[in-house]
Scaffold this motif. Structure first.
Motif, PDB file in Angstrom:
ATOM      1  N   THR A  89      14.698  63.098  81.602  1.00 17.10           N
ATOM      2  CA  THR A  89      14.210  62.694  82.928  1.00 17.10           C
ATOM      3  C   THR A  89      14.768  63.628  84.008  1.00 17.10           C
ATOM      4  O   THR A  89      14.076  63.957  84.980  1.00 17.10           O
ATOM      5  N   ALA A  90      16.008  64.081  83.805  1.00 18.42           N
ATOM      6  CA  ALA A  90      16.591  65.051  84.751  1.00 18.42           C
ATOM      7  C   ALA A  90      15.737  66.322  84.764  1.00 18.42           C
ATOM      8  O   ALA A  90      15.482  66.912  85.824  1.00 18.42           O
ATOM      9  N   THR A 100      18.553  67.446  93.523  1.00 19.97           N
ATOM     10  CA  THR A 100      19.626  66.451  93.367  1.00 19.97           C
ATOM     11  C   THR A 100      19.102  65.318  92.503  1.00 19.97           C
ATOM     12  O   THR A 100      17.999  64.815  92.751  1.00 19.97           O
ATOM     13  N   ILE A 101      19.893  64.920  91.505  1.00 20.06           N
ATOM     14  CA  ILE A 101      19.523  63.699  90.787  1.00 20.06           C
ATOM     15  C   ILE A 101      20.606  62.648  91.010  1.00 20.06           C
ATOM     16  O   ILE A 101      21.783  62.973  91.205  1.00 20.06           O
ATOM     17  N   VAL A 102      20.178  61.415  90.998  1.00 18.30           N
ATOM     18  CA  VAL A 102      21.110  60.293  91.132  1.00 18.30           C
ATOM     19  C   VAL A 102      21.084  59.521  89.825  1.00 18.30           C
ATOM     20  O   VAL A 102      20.029  59.023  89.414  1.00 18.30           O
ATOM     21  N   LEU A 103      22.240  59.474  89.155  1.00 21.87           N
ATOM     22  CA  LEU A 103      22.349  58.672  87.925  1.00 21.87           C
ATOM     23  C   LEU A 103      22.855  57.297  88.341  1.00 21.87           C
ATOM     24  O   LEU A 103      23.992  57.156  88.799  1.00 21.87           O
ATOM     25  N   PHE A 127      20.477  72.991  84.234  1.00 21.77           N
ATOM     26  CA  PHE A 127      19.751  73.043  85.509  1.00 21.77           C
ATOM     27  C   PHE A 127      20.710  73.239  86.676  1.00 21.77           C
ATOM     28  O   PHE A 127      21.776  72.626  86.725  1.00 21.77           O
ATOM     29  N   ASP A 128      20.270  74.042  87.648  1.00 18.80           N
ATOM     30  CA  ASP A 128      21.063  74.241  88.859  1.00 18.80           C
ATOM     31  C   ASP A 128      20.725  73.088  89.812  1.00 18.80           C
ATOM     32  O   ASP A 128      19.844  73.202  90.670  1.00 18.80           O
ATOM     33  N   ILE A 129      21.406  72.007  89.612  1.00 13.69           N
ATOM     34  CA  ILE A 129      21.044  70.766  90.310  1.00 13.69           C
ATOM     35  C   ILE A 129      22.326  69.985  90.650  1.00 13.69           C
ATOM     36  O   ILE A 129      23.307  70.054  89.903  1.00 13.69           O
ATOM     37  N   ILE A 332       9.877  69.260 103.089  1.00 19.02           N
ATOM     38  CA  ILE A 332      10.826  68.901 102.042  1.00 19.02           C
ATOM     39  C   ILE A 332      11.746  70.081 101.753  1.00 19.02           C
ATOM     40  O   ILE A 332      11.283  71.206 101.578  1.00 19.02           O
ATOM     41  N   SER A 333      13.026  69.810 101.701  1.00 16.95           N
ATOM     42  CA  SER A 333      14.005  70.857 101.442  1.00 16.95           C
ATOM     43  C   SER A 333      13.911  71.328  99.990  1.00 16.95           C
ATOM     44  O   SER A 333      13.631  70.533  99.096  1.00 16.95           O
ATOM     45  N   VAL A 334      14.176  72.613  99.765  1.00 19.00           N
ATOM     46  CA  VAL A 334      14.224  73.110  98.389  1.00 19.00           C
ATOM     47  C   VAL A 334      15.681  73.339  97.964  1.00 19.00           C
ATOM     48  O   VAL A 334      15.953  73.841  96.886  1.00 19.00           O
ATOM     49  N   SER A 335      16.623  72.941  98.833  1.00 20.47           N
ATOM     50  CA  SER A 335      18.043  73.129  98.498  1.00 20.47           C
ATOM     51  C   SER A 335      18.602  71.866  97.854  1.00 20.47           C
ATOM     52  O   SER A 335      17.920  70.852  97.751  1.00 20.47           O
ATOM     53  N   LYS A 336      19.880  71.935  97.459  1.00 19.81           N
ATOM     54  CA  LYS A 336      20.523  70.749  96.875  1.00 19.81           C
ATOM     55  C   LYS A 336      20.826  69.703  97.940  1.00 19.81           C
ATOM     56  O   LYS A 336      21.109  68.562  97.626  1.00 19.81           O
TER      57      LYS A 336
END
Ligand code: SF4
Length: 345
Positions: A89-90, A100-103, A127-129, A332-336
């Motif tokens: 899913t990430a 950014t992902i939120v677990l 992934f660079d996330i 929408i931002s494309v940064s972290k």
């Protein structure tokens, strides 16, 4: 009190925040939102940051009176995602350009220190996330291991800064412990998010002002303010949900007080108010947290009922989100989307 002067005051007192929360005249409320929007623009810019949320387990060992996931709620079907499902899913989130992902889960220690470390490490390796953890109150050593594994941020809402109400809402847990955990997370170098709910039983506007000042004192990187929504089969199931306008006023006041923090326009607000997300983004918010929990599980993460977008496929939901953001003239931002406190240094 001169409203314009008040809105430009750098250090609002508790009474002044209460005054803002009590505003009733439409023009004055618009002034509040407009000022919050200016402060957002000055400290955070115009970009909207997306956080792709994976709700991977709805098991919880706590019994918060307001929450549908509380341990004593035997009416919901529980689920746990495997590490492979979470990492997959990430990957999906990353493929949408979200950085950014939120677990997120209930307090579920089946996902022990090593398993969470493995998941964080596996995602960061590929992934660079940025990774935000929202796993509730866990062990101090665990926070440390997860930081070493690569986690960037931790979201631990304080829910209310009123000690008595905290104990009541959270089934005798202590606010002082929550504060210790938040301070420790900051010490470890996490970007820390906290926040509170609006419209909880027995809550006053003074309590909400204290919540905002609590976030200020803690110097949080993100403040999530959302309306209380009663969940079935919980002690608060028959209460009224929080007021959308008071939630919006609280978010705006928080922006003016806290300045360089991320403030999400929450799904909860969008679920009780048509265009709630847009209204939030126009009144100080700069973050959206789209839900990427896979379909077999998504409907089961029922902290509260009626969550908007619960049946949307990620691709369609993402496209509609982009349209909603563009319609506001924002992008929408494309940064972290790291904490504005870090990026302004
Ligand atoms: S609010 Fe969080 S800790 Fe409390 S019961 Fe719900 S999931 Fe568990």
């Amino acid at each position: 009190m001169n409203l314009d002067e008040l809105l430009h005051n750098e250090n609002l007192s508790r009474d002044e925040i209460v005054y803002l929360l009590n505003l009733e005249r439409r023009e004055e409320i618009s002034q509040l939102f407009q000022r919050a929007d200016e402060v957002r623009k000055k400290f955070c810019g115009d970009e909207i940051h997306l956080r792709g949320v994976i709700e991977f387990s709805n098991y919880c060992s706590c019994n918060c009176l307001y929450c549908g996931l509380r341990e004593d709620n035997f009416s919901i079907e529980r689920f746990r995602m495997t590490a492979d499902e979470i990492i997959g899913t990430a990957k999906l989130i990353y493929s949408h350009g979200i950085r950014t992902i939120v677990l997120q889960s209930g307090e579920d220690t089946i996902y022990d220190t090593d398993l969470i470390s493995f998941i964080i490490y596996s995602i960061k390796k590929e992934f660079d996330i940025a990774i935000t953890l929202s796993l509730g109150q866990r062990g101090f050593q665990e926070y440390q291991s997860w930081k070493y594994a690569g986690a960037d941020r931790y979201l631990l809402k304080h829910e209310t800064a009123n000690e008595k109400l905290y104990e009541k809402y959270r089934d005798n847990l202590k606010l002082a412990d929550r504060l210790n955990h938040l301070r420790y997370l900051k010490k470890l170098g996490y970007q820390v998010g906290s926040g509170n709910m609006i419209g909880m039983p027995l809550q006053t506007v003074e309590d909400i002002a204290d919540d905002i000042l609590f976030c200020k004192e803690l110097d949080v990187d993100m403040a999530a303010i959302c309306p209380f929504i009663p969940a079935p089969f919980t002690p608060y199931q028959n209460r009224k949900h929080g007021d959308a306008l008071l939630t919006l006023k609280s978010m705006a006041a928080a922006r003016i007080v806290l300045k360089d923090v991320h403030i999400p326009a929450t799904t909860a607000l969008d679920s009780i108010e048509e265009d709630g997300r847009e209204q939030g983004l126009k009144g100080g918010a700069n973050v959206i947290m789209p839900n990427f929990t896979p379909m077999p599980y998504r409907g089961k993460y029922t902290i509260y009922p009626g969550k908007r977008g619960i049946h949307d496929e990620p691709k369609a939901a993402f496209a509609s989100l982009q349209k909603r953001v563009e319609a506001l003239g924002r992008k929408i931002s494309v940064s972290k989307g790291d904490s504005p406190k870090l990026t302004s240094e």
